[in-house]
Scaffold this motif. Structure first.
Motif, PDB file in Angstrom:
ATOM      1  N   GLY A 103      56.962  40.960  50.890  1.00 20.35           N
ATOM      2  CA  GLY A 103      58.387  40.831  51.117  1.00 20.35           C
ATOM      3  C   GLY A 103      59.225  41.443  50.021  1.00 20.35           C
ATOM      4  N   GLY A 104      58.587  42.222  49.159  1.00 20.79           N
ATOM      5  CA  GLY A 104      59.306  42.843  48.055  1.00 20.79           C
ATOM      6  C   GLY A 104      59.611  44.310  48.319  1.00 20.79           C
ATOM      7  N   SER A 105      59.675  45.095  47.269  1.00 24.73           N
ATOM      8  CA  SER A 105      60.014  46.510  47.365  1.00 24.73           C
ATOM      9  C   SER A 105      58.851  47.308  47.948  1.00 24.73           C
ATOM     10  CB  SER A 105      60.353  47.045  45.971  1.00 24.73           C
ATOM     11  OG  SER A 105      59.191  46.986  45.146  1.00 24.73           O
ATOM     12  N   GLU A 106      59.086  48.592  48.122  1.00 23.03           N
ATOM     13  CA  GLU A 106      58.046  49.489  48.633  1.00 23.03           C
ATOM     14  C   GLU A 106      56.862  49.543  47.673  1.00 23.03           C
ATOM     15  OE1 GLU A 106      57.521  54.231  49.794  1.00 23.03           O
ATOM     16  OE2 GLU A 106      59.511  53.302  49.822  1.00 23.03           O
ATOM     17  N   ALA A 107      57.144  49.565  46.366  1.00 24.23           N
ATOM     18  CA  ALA A 107      56.079  49.619  45.365  1.00 24.23           C
ATOM     19  C   ALA A 107      55.246  48.341  45.384  1.00 24.23           C
ATOM     20  CB  ALA A 107      56.671  49.844  43.975  1.00 24.23           C
ATOM     21  N   LEU A 108      55.898  47.191  45.520  1.00 20.84           N
ATOM     22  CA  LEU A 108      55.169  45.924  45.557  1.00 20.84           C
ATOM     23  C   LEU A 108      54.343  45.809  46.835  1.00 20.84           C
ATOM     24  CD1 LEU A 108      57.845  43.432  44.154  1.00 20.84           C
ATOM     25  CD2 LEU A 108      55.939  44.504  42.943  1.00 20.84           C
ATOM     26  N   SER A 109      54.905  46.277  47.938  1.00 16.11           N
ATOM     27  CA  SER A 109      54.160  46.259  49.203  1.00 16.11           C
ATOM     28  C   SER A 109      52.938  47.161  49.119  1.00 16.11           C
ATOM     29  CB  SER A 109      55.068  46.701  50.358  1.00 16.11           C
ATOM     30  OG  SER A 109      56.140  45.789  50.539  1.00 16.11           O
ATOM     31  N   ALA A 110      53.092  48.303  48.439  1.00 16.29           N
ATOM     32  CA  ALA A 110      51.957  49.212  48.274  1.00 16.29           C
ATOM     33  C   ALA A 110      50.864  48.567  47.439  1.00 16.29           C
ATOM     34  CB  ALA A 110      52.426  50.514  47.619  1.00 16.29           C
ATOM     35  N   LEU A 111      51.259  47.845  46.380  1.00 18.30           N
ATOM     36  CA  LEU A 111      50.275  47.149  45.553  1.00 18.30           C
ATOM     37  C   LEU A 111      49.536  46.095  46.375  1.00 18.30           C
ATOM     38  CD1 LEU A 111      48.924  46.533  42.861  1.00 18.30           C
ATOM     39  CD2 LEU A 111      50.880  45.059  42.288  1.00 18.30           C
ATOM     40  N   ALA A 112      50.280  45.370  47.201  1.00 17.70           N
ATOM     41  CA  ALA A 112      49.655  44.349  48.043  1.00 17.70           C
ATOM     42  C   ALA A 112      48.631  44.968  48.979  1.00 17.70           C
ATOM     43  CB  ALA A 112      50.726  43.601  48.832  1.00 17.70           C
ATOM     44  N   GLU A 113      48.945  46.147  49.516  1.00 15.40           N
ATOM     45  CA  GLU A 113      48.035  46.812  50.448  1.00 15.40           C
ATOM     46  C   GLU A 113      46.773  47.309  49.750  1.00 15.40           C
ATOM     47  OE1 GLU A 113      50.222  49.896  52.344  1.00 15.40           O
ATOM     48  OE2 GLU A 113      51.570  48.527  53.416  1.00 15.40           O
ATOM     49  N   HIS A 114      46.881  47.629  48.472  1.00 14.73           N
ATOM     50  CA  HIS A 114      45.730  48.142  47.715  1.00 14.73           C
ATOM     51  C   HIS A 114      44.792  47.022  47.231  1.00 14.73           C
ATOM     52  CE1 HIS A 114      47.829  52.020  47.533  1.00 14.73           C
ATOM     53  NE2 HIS A 114      46.712  52.545  47.040  1.00 14.73           N
ATOM     54  N   CYS A 115      45.270  45.776  47.302  1.00 14.57           N
ATOM     55  CA  CYS A 115      44.534  44.685  46.659  1.00 14.57           C
ATOM     56  C   CYS A 115      43.535  43.987  47.576  1.00 14.57           C
ATOM     57  CB  CYS A 115      45.518  43.623  46.145  1.00 14.57           C
ATOM     58  SG  CYS A 115      46.379  44.086  44.656  1.00 14.57           S
ATOM     59  N   ARG A 116      42.396  43.687  46.999  1.00 10.90           N
ATOM     60  CA  ARG A 116      41.532  42.675  47.579  1.00 10.90           C
ATOM     61  C   ARG A 116      41.971  41.338  47.009  1.00 10.90           C
ATOM     62  NH1 ARG A 116      36.995  44.231  50.269  1.00 10.90           N
ATOM     63  NH2 ARG A 116      36.294  46.394  50.019  1.00 10.90           N
ATOM     64  N   VAL A 117      41.705  40.284  47.746  1.00 18.25           N
ATOM     65  CA  VAL A 117      42.083  38.951  47.294  1.00 18.25           C
ATOM     66  C   VAL A 117      40.837  38.085  47.243  1.00 18.25           C
ATOM     67  CG1 VAL A 117      43.400  36.867  47.821  1.00 18.25           C
ATOM     68  CG2 VAL A 117      44.409  39.108  48.225  1.00 18.25           C
ATOM     69  N   LEU A 118      40.649  37.428  46.116  1.00 14.49           N
ATOM     70  CA  LEU A 118      39.546  36.487  46.001  1.00 14.49           C
ATOM     71  C   LEU A 118      40.070  35.091  46.326  1.00 14.49           C
ATOM     72  CD1 LEU A 118      36.610  35.886  45.202  1.00 14.49           C
ATOM     73  CD2 LEU A 118      37.438  35.396  42.903  1.00 14.49           C
ATOM     74  N   GLN A 119      39.588  34.547  47.413  1.00 12.88           N
ATOM     75  CA  GLN A 119      39.980  33.200  47.802  1.00 12.88           C
ATOM     76  C   GLN A 119      39.027  32.188  47.174  1.00 12.88           C
ATOM     77  OE1 GLN A 119      39.817  33.547  52.112  1.00 12.88           O
ATOM     78  NE2 GLN A 119      42.004  33.981  52.208  1.00 12.88           N
ATOM     79  N   VAL A 120      39.571  31.064  46.768  1.00 13.93           N
ATOM     80  CA  VAL A 120      38.747  30.006  46.187  1.00 13.93           C
ATOM     81  C   VAL A 120      39.107  28.685  46.863  1.00 13.93           C
ATOM     82  CG1 VAL A 120      38.470  31.121  43.941  1.00 13.93           C
ATOM     83  CG2 VAL A 120      40.413  29.602  44.328  1.00 13.93           C
ATOM     84  N   GLU A 121      38.157  27.768  46.862  1.00 14.43           N
ATOM     85  CA  GLU A 121      38.405  26.434  47.382  1.00 14.43           C
ATOM     86  C   GLU A 121      37.767  25.413  46.450  1.00 14.43           C
ATOM     87  OE1 GLU A 121      36.698  26.271  51.239  1.00 14.43           O
ATOM     88  OE2 GLU A 121      34.645  26.577  50.549  1.00 14.43           O
ATOM     89  N   ALA A 122      38.341  24.224  46.415  1.00 15.58           N
ATOM     90  CA  ALA A 122      37.805  23.163  45.579  1.00 15.58           C
ATOM     91  C   ALA A 122      36.577  22.560  46.250  1.00 15.58           C
ATOM     92  CB  ALA A 122      38.860  22.083  45.360  1.00 15.58           C
ATOM     93  N   GLN A 123      35.491  22.519  45.510  1.00 16.63           N
ATOM     94  CA  GLN A 123      34.249  21.925  46.002  1.00 16.63           C
ATOM     95  C   GLN A 123      33.903  20.735  45.101  1.00 16.63           C
ATOM     96  OE1 GLN A 123      30.302  23.938  45.487  1.00 16.63           O
ATOM     97  NE2 GLN A 123      30.320  23.931  47.725  1.00 16.63           N
ATOM     98  N   PHE A 124      33.870  19.548  45.679  1.00 12.27           N
ATOM     99  CA  PHE A 124      33.595  18.334  44.928  1.00 12.27           C
ATOM    100  C   PHE A 124      32.091  18.160  44.749  1.00 12.27           C
ATOM    101  CE2 PHE A 124      37.779  17.849  46.606  1.00 12.27           C
ATOM    102  CZ  PHE A 124      38.476  17.058  45.703  1.00 12.27           C
ATOM    103  N   ASP A 125      31.698  17.713  43.556  1.00  8.73           N
ATOM    104  CA  ASP A 125      30.280  17.489  43.296  1.00  8.73           C
ATOM    105  C   ASP A 125      29.713  16.424  44.217  1.00  8.73           C
ATOM    106  OD1 ASP A 125      30.630  19.352  41.362  1.00  8.73           O
ATOM    107  OD2 ASP A 125      29.945  18.111  39.686  1.00  8.73           O
ATOM    108  N   ALA A 126      30.513  15.400  44.503  1.00  5.27           N
ATOM    109  CA  ALA A 126      30.121  14.370  45.466  1.00  5.27           C
ATOM    110  C   ALA A 126      30.874  14.640  46.762  1.00  5.27           C
ATOM    111  CB  ALA A 126      30.452  12.985  44.936  1.00  5.27           C
TER     112      ALA A 126
END
Length: 346
Positions: free
Chosen positions: A302-325
């Motif tokens: 939702g930002g400028s053209e440059a920010l949108s281009a950066l978003a398109e170039h990026c991979r995203v590492l998703q993480v989730e909380a995993q409880f030991d129990a």
């Protein structure tokens, strides 16, 4: 607005921390007094707070999401209550609560974390937490998860889980401005119901010992990378504007990627066009893939053209909380409801 904790906060206390001790002592006294003397408003549904003792970067948001998912499985209708740090609606003199639309709202207005939370349950950005809680109840929520807000002392918490990073612990242990503590540990522990250490390491051992002596249960969890097939074997320029960027870089390595270059930015950092172009150019020059966090990605959209281009170039590492129990999220939710039932019967 972005915020950046001074690096010395996370190192052994040195002359900078000690020279600020009078101010830290004053800040701690005021914060402790506010927590002890506040008239916490009560609402008609259970309130679970996911907070932390220090400023930022401990993993509250993934924990909040995991608890909301579990609450849904138990037939509850959770709603997130947050102040929206990093967005224009989260500060100043605003008194109007805003129900976040994950598809339409922008990070610069509501903050990055609320956009992530809103993908999983109704999320209200509200500087006035009591008003926000009432609005969530009004739209049908029967269980409120308060993301942060532990020290604000405005809303009664039926159960409070405090997240502590196992690698960073409490930093140098000093209170703001000499360290990352939001108040003295002893003052905060009085209102905590459980401690959740996040990740591996021994830096949280002091907190664990203090919590155990105070009779507080100590839980364990870690951030687990998701979608690792797309990461494994890759060479990356990793960048992050979160409270603890190193945690993200370590997660990329855990997922099987190689972080050739790492760039850290302040928490909730609003990227500008020059930074976006520089990141893209640096990655292309060195034959690297760009990778970032979900929180950073929502700030680019939702930002400028440059920010949108950066978003398109990026991979995203998703993480989730995993409880030991595995049953721990159920225990936390049931404990919250039990405390609420005792409250309403008084």
């Amino acid at each position: 607005m972005a915020s950046e904790a001074p690096p010395f906060w996370w190192e052994a206390a040195d002359w900078r921390a000690w020279s600020l001790l009078p101010l830290s002592a004053l800040y701690g006294l005021v914060a402790g007094y506010r927590m002890a003397s506040a008239k916490r408003a009560r609402v008609d549904v259970p309130v679970l707070c996911v907070g932390n003792f220090t400023v930022g970067g401990e993993g509250k948001t993934p924990v909040s999401i995991a608890l909301a998912k579990q609450a849904k499985k138990l037939g509850r209708k959770p709603g997130f209550l947050t102040r929206g740090h990093g967005g224009s609606m989260g500060g100043g003199s605003m008194t109007v609560a805003h129900l976040v639309d994950a598809k339409k709202d922008l990070s610069r207005h509501v903050g990055d974390e609320p956009l992530l939370l809103a993908r999983h349950a109704p999320t209200l950005v509200a500087p006035d937490r009591l008003m926000g809680a009432r609005e969530l109840i009004g739209i049908g929520c029967d269980f409120i998860i308060m993301d942060d807000g532990f020290q604000s002392a405005r809303l009664h918490m039926d159960y409070a889980v405090m997240v502590v990073d196992a690698r960073r612990g409490l930093g140098n242990g000093h209170v703001i401005p000499g360290g990352p503590m939001r108040a003295r540990l002893i003052d905060q522990l009085r209102y905590a119901d459980a401690i959740l250490t996040m990740g591996e390491g021994s830096a949280a051992d002091h907190v664990v010992r203090r919590a155990s002596r105070a009779g507080r249960p100590v839980l364990q969890a870690r951030l687990k990378p998701r979608g690792v097939r797309a990461i494994r074997g890759g060479r990356f320029l990793a960048f992050a504007g979160i409270g603890n960027p190193k945690k993200f870089f370590d997660s990329v390595a855990e997922a099987g990627g190689t972080v050739v270059e790492a760039r850290s930015f302040p928490d909730h950092h609003p990227f500008d066009d020059d930074e976006a172009r520089d990141l893209i150019a640096a990655a292309e020059k060195n034959g690297l893939q760009l990778i970032t966090t979900e929180k950073d990605l929502v700030r680019l959209r939702g930002g400028s053209e440059a920010l949108s281009a950066l978003a398109e170039h990026c991979r995203v590492l998703q993480v989730e909380a995993q409880f030991d129990a595995p049953d721990m999220p159920v225990t936390i939710i049931e404990s919250t409801f039990e405390a609420w039932r005792e409250r309403i019967l008084k």
